[in-house]
Design a protein around this motif. Sequence first.
Motif, mmCIF file in Angstrom:
data_model
loop_
_atom_site.group_PDB
_atom_site.id
_atom_site.type_symbol
_atom_site.label_atom_id
_atom_site.label_comp_id
_atom_site.label_asym_id
_atom_site.label_seq_id
_atom_site.Cartn_x
_atom_site.Cartn_y
_atom_site.Cartn_z
ATOM 1 N N ALA A 23 0.915 -1.177 -0.055
ATOM 2 C CA ALA A 23 0.131 0.048 0.032
ATOM 3 C C ALA A 23 0.869 1.369 -0.112
ATOM 4 C CB ALA A 23 -0.978 -0.042 1.204
ATOM 5 N N ASP A 27 -0.916 2.087 -6.102
ATOM 6 C CA ASP A 27 -2.340 1.692 -6.119
ATOM 7 C C ASP A 27 -2.363 -0.017 -5.781
ATOM 8 O OD1 ASP A 27 -3.003 3.946 -7.218
ATOM 9 O OD2 ASP A 27 -3.470 3.167 -9.085
ATOM 10 N N PHE A 28 -3.667 -0.240 -5.083
ATOM 11 C CA PHE A 28 -3.524 -1.912 -4.772
ATOM 12 C C PHE A 28 -4.721 -2.290 -4.502
ATOM 13 C CE2 PHE A 28 -4.330 -2.152 -0.246
ATOM 14 C CZ PHE A 28 -4.368 -0.715 0.063
ATOM 15 N N SER A 29 -5.408 -3.497 -4.325
ATOM 16 C CA SER A 29 -6.368 -4.058 -3.738
ATOM 17 C C SER A 29 -6.037 -5.230 -3.256
ATOM 18 C CB SER A 29 -7.571 -4.466 -4.652
ATOM 19 O OG SER A 29 -8.141 -3.104 -5.365
ATOM 20 N N VAL A 30 -6.660 -5.460 -1.870
ATOM 21 C CA VAL A 30 -6.234 -6.548 -1.378
ATOM 22 C C VAL A 30 -7.491 -7.703 -1.598
ATOM 23 C CG1 VAL A 30 -5.626 -5.645 0.696
ATOM 24 C CG2 VAL A 30 -7.838 -6.300 0.667
ATOM 25 N N ALA A 31 -7.211 -9.233 -1.479
ATOM 26 C CA ALA A 31 -8.103 -10.304 -1.703
ATOM 27 C C ALA A 31 -8.836 -10.253 -0.753
ATOM 28 C CB ALA A 31 -7.428 -11.545 -2.201
ATOM 29 N N LEU B 110 -8.317 -1.369 2.695
ATOM 30 C CA LEU B 110 -8.662 -2.436 1.802
ATOM 31 C C LEU B 110 -7.947 -2.257 0.133
ATOM 32 C CD1 LEU B 110 -11.909 -3.528 3.015
ATOM 33 C CD2 LEU B 110 -10.073 -4.570 3.635
ATOM 34 N N SER B 112 -6.527 1.309 -2.648
ATOM 35 C CA SER B 112 -6.196 2.482 -3.037
ATOM 36 C C SER B 112 -6.292 2.808 -4.651
ATOM 37 C CB SER B 112 -5.251 3.254 -2.268
ATOM 38 O OG SER B 112 -4.082 2.796 -2.495
#
Lengths: 106, 205
Positions: A23, A27-31, B110, B112
Amino acid sequence: MVYYVCAIIGDGSENDPYRPDIADHGDFSVASLPSNADGSPAASWVFAVSPVANAVGIRMLPSLPPETASTAKVALDAILVSMGMIPDIAKPEYAGAIAMISRDFG
Amino acid sequence: MAFTDDFNRADEDLEASANWTLVDGAAGAARVTSNALDCTSAQSTGSYHCPDQASPNHYSQAKIKTVALLAGSFIGVRLTDGANFIGARYYLDLGRWEVYKRVIGSFTLLGSYVATLTSGDVVYIEAASSDNIALKVNGALRIGPVSEVFNNTETRQGILPRIALQANWIDDFEAGALVTGVSIPILQQNMRGGFNQMRGGFNNG
């Protein structure tokens, strides 16, 4: 997109929320990042996807195109075992990772 | 039937409308001013419920007008109170959209997505069947789906004004239930319908 097995950092405060270490790189998204009843993380790792490649110090799935859901799962399991973890579909962080792999790698 | 509010009415505290319930935080934490909604709360906890959509599979969306530095305001789904919710916000300090869950007051980030906010951007967050959380901006999926079981029996949604004062924060709020069992890609059809409604204007506040 690049897939990572991340450590969870932060203390849960507004300025230092619980989050995967990727993070702090973009940019990111968790599972899936399950919580205990007190709001603290219920897992010691989290699977996440990000456009950031080769973030230093974060465990990235090997990029061996054409990646498939099967080979991605084997790679994830190998990383977890190397970390001393047991891949367990009953755990939400692992189930979420497999759901993301199935969805994204078809 | 989705709930909609364009805030086109006389200036008043949000809870003056029968459709909005102040759950926690100071009275007047959000205020209708000049046909938009201001955040008037600098407290860390504050939340309003809109009418209960009676399903844990639901969405909230709003047109974001302006956001202050250090702002912590969210639009929320699976919203119990200011310490227990899943929410979306634009965080000006880092120039990005964010999805959080807050569990007993603890924050977990969760996802961004870095982007420049344009006044009028429509942010949409859904808690869909199979506990998939997703955020879309102007119809494009930006975060998720994230598998998240926290608060997955909670049927309420709304807004959370908090941390920094902001005039002209949001306009055109909408919340609704999702059709049971519908997957994320199909839900985008519902969302486009929502945008069309919003463009047409309404006032159920």
